[in-house]
Design a protein around this motif. Sequence first.
Motif, PDB file in Angstrom:
ATOM      1  N   GLN A   8       0.822  -1.382  -0.023  1.00 19.61           N
ATOM      2  CA  GLN A   8       0.033  -0.048   0.126  1.00 19.61           C
ATOM      3  C   GLN A   8       0.776   1.515   0.135  1.00 19.61           C
ATOM      4  O   GLN A   8       0.309   2.313  -0.175  1.00 19.61           O
ATOM      5  N   PHE A   9       2.123   1.344   0.348  1.00 21.01           N
ATOM      6  CA  PHE A   9       2.996   2.275   0.419  1.00 21.01           C
ATOM      7  C   PHE A   9       3.487   2.680  -1.062  1.00 21.01           C
ATOM      8  O   PHE A   9       3.649   3.757  -1.582  1.00 21.01           O
ATOM      9  N   VAL A  10       3.362   1.785  -2.140  1.00 20.61           N
ATOM     10  CA  VAL A  10       3.974   2.120  -3.322  1.00 20.61           C
ATOM     11  C   VAL A  10       3.232   3.054  -4.285  1.00 20.61           C
ATOM     12  O   VAL A  10       3.673   4.015  -4.622  1.00 20.61           O
ATOM     13  N   LEU A  16       3.885  10.761  -4.275  1.00 22.72           N
ATOM     14  CA  LEU A  16       4.703  11.671  -3.757  1.00 22.72           C
ATOM     15  C   LEU A  16       5.775  12.241  -4.733  1.00 22.72           C
ATOM     16  O   LEU A  16       6.299  13.302  -4.652  1.00 22.72           O
ATOM     17  N   GLY A  17       6.142  10.983  -5.368  1.00 24.29           N
ATOM     18  CA  GLY A  17       7.409  11.384  -6.273  1.00 24.29           C
ATOM     19  C   GLY A  17       6.951  12.017  -7.482  1.00 24.29           C
ATOM     20  O   GLY A  17       7.782  13.212  -7.732  1.00 24.29           O
ATOM     21  N   MET A  18       5.706  11.931  -7.867  1.00 22.75           N
ATOM     22  CA  MET A  18       5.128  12.695  -9.203  1.00 22.75           C
ATOM     23  C   MET A  18       4.970  14.106  -8.774  1.00 22.75           C
ATOM     24  O   MET A  18       5.114  14.909  -9.525  1.00 22.75           O
ATOM     25  N   ALA A  19       4.282  14.490  -7.580  1.00 23.62           N
ATOM     26  CA  ALA A  19       4.065  15.611  -7.046  1.00 23.62           C
ATOM     27  C   ALA A  19       5.499  16.272  -6.763  1.00 23.62           C
ATOM     28  O   ALA A  19       5.577  17.529  -7.169  1.00 23.62           O
ATOM     29  N   LEU A  20       6.650  15.763  -6.315  1.00 15.63           N
ATOM     30  CA  LEU A  20       7.787  16.575  -6.199  1.00 15.63           C
ATOM     31  C   LEU A  20       8.301  16.808  -7.722  1.00 15.63           C
ATOM     32  O   LEU A  20       8.901  18.058  -7.777  1.00 15.63           O
TER      33      LEU A  20
END
Length: 122
Positions: A8-10, A16-20
């Motif tokens: 569920q963390f993936v 979060l990576g895409m937002a950054l």
Amino acid sequence: MFGIPIEQFVPVASFLGMALLGALAAFGMKWGQRTPTSTEKTIEIAGALVDNGAVRELAAALVAHTAMLAAQRVDYEKERQAQYRMAETATLFMKTIEGLTDEIVELRRTVGDVSNQIARMK
């Protein structure tokens, strides 16, 4: 981790990576569109200034180059016409040789016929 399965963390980590990355891209685009400073404007203007003597020299060089290309084109046309005449002459020469060869073959036949007639007369 913390009682939550790793699977569920993936999706959360991907979000979060895409937002950054999106935030960095927006910052980069905004930074790239900033207005130039007065020094940069001065450099652009100074780069656009050209001496009129240099422009005259460039224009004269272009005219000379164009004249040279025109003369070269005339020379190439003369050379092409000369090669065409040479090819025509060679073709006529080959036809003449073929005609002479045919005449020699005909003369040999005639000489052979005459020699056969002389041999029969004896």
